[in-house]
Design an enzyme around this catalytic site. Structure first.
Site, PDB file in Angstrom:
ATOM      1  N   SER A  12       0.725  -1.164   0.275  1.00  0.00           N
ATOM      2  CA  SER A  12      -0.105   0.050   0.095  1.00  0.00           C
ATOM      3  C   SER A  12       0.900   1.266   0.057  1.00  0.00           C
ATOM      4  O   SER A  12       0.309   2.364  -0.167  1.00  0.00           O
ATOM      5  CB  SER A  12      -1.002  -0.020   1.201  1.00  0.00           C
ATOM      6  N   LYS A  30       1.215   4.539   6.896  1.00  0.00           N
ATOM      7  CA  LYS A  30       0.825   5.223   5.862  1.00  0.00           C
ATOM      8  C   LYS A  30       1.352   6.812   5.945  1.00  0.00           C
ATOM      9  O   LYS A  30       2.220   6.929   6.736  1.00  0.00           O
ATOM     10  CB  LYS A  30      -0.961   5.649   6.113  1.00  0.00           C
TER      11      LYS A  30
END
Length: 282
Positions: free
Chosen positions: A93, A164
């Protein structure tokens, strides 16, 4: 099994079947024998002390080694708990910034002493309560020990830990008009082309959110393969990550060797500095 020193002592005390040097002198009789016996006492004691010394030295070295090991483990525990901690990247991701299997060092002091995550930081956080529902764990000593072990790095973090990039901080308005349009922060377009996965749009979905104080809006660099704040819009918590759940800033990729890199904050978000939120506080 007794050592040599103990065997010599029993011979000198008249134990069966063992004769020390002083016993041999006694059999000659007369004053000369007594003198020899007197002269032999310190010699035997010296021999016993000499035989004992290696055993005592070995035990001393073992104690020192155990003490040194304990100190090293204690220091490592303190470093894991308060300074830096290793993590493994579980998914793609965050490609190409981070790749699956990369090992990170997370700086846990980055936001200590009143510091805050800033736009563009890559952060590692616990998604429990924001990205994941908080599991029911019975109260008790076992639960408390597992929680403590995760905090200090003795227990694996598990599936609740994410990595993230921070796009919005408390007070920011973050928007996207969908494919082909840039993310805006407080009305300022952000050029993310330097770190987005090649071919990815800044966002395939449109959104317009205001980040609550003390919360973060986070997204993966591989936007088409990232489940991030966008996927939790409309859920309790709205996809916002509490700052209190941030474990630290991902500072370095240390493994594999070919991926060694420092994870610096990209310049793309500098345009939004001073437009709101707490980013300008450092």
């Amino acid at each position: 099994m007794p050592d040599a020193g103990e065997t010599v002592d029993r011979g000198r005390q008249g134990g069966p079947g063992v004769a020390g040097p002083s016993d041999a002198s006694d059999t000659s009789g007369g004053a000369g024998g007594a003198d020899d016996d007197t002269d032999g006492v310190p010699d035997a004691a010296d021999a016993a002390a000499s035989d004992d010394a290696p055993g005592e030295g070995g035990r001393s070295r073992s104690r020192e080694l155990l003490l040194l090991t304990g100190i090293c483990l204690f220091v490592l525990l303190l470093v894991n708990a308060f300074v830096a901690r290793p993590f493994s990247v579980p998914s793609g991701s965050m490609e190409n910034t981070l790749r699956p299997g990369d090992r990170l060092i997370v700086n846990k002091l980055s936001y200590a002493f009143g510091g805050h995550p800033r736009r563009g930081d890559v952060v590692v956080f616990d998604g429990t309560g924001s990205f994941l529902r908080k599991p029911h764990e019975p109260a008790g000593l076992g639960t408390s020990l597992r929680s403590f072990g995760r905090e200090v790095g003795l227990v694996p973090a598990g599936d609740s830990v994410y990595v993230k990039r921070v796009v919005g901080i408390g007070g920011d308005r973050v928007t996207s008009a969908g494919p082909g349009r840039p993310i805006t922060v407080n009305g300022v377009p952000v050029d993310e082309s330097g770190h987005l996965f090649p071919g990815d749009e800044p966002s395939d979905v449109a959104f317009d959110v205001v980040v609550p104080p003390g919360k973060l809006w986070v997204m993966g660099d591989h936007r088409s393969a990232s489940r991030d704040s966008r996927d939790h819009l409309g859920e309790p918590g709205g996809g916002f990550v509490p700052e209190s759940k941030v474990i630290g800033r991902a500072a370095w990729v240390v493994y594999p060797v070919g991926h060694w890199a420092g994870l610096d904050r990209p310049d793309a978000y500098a345009a939004a500095e001073g437009t709101g939120g707490h980013g300008e506080q450092g």
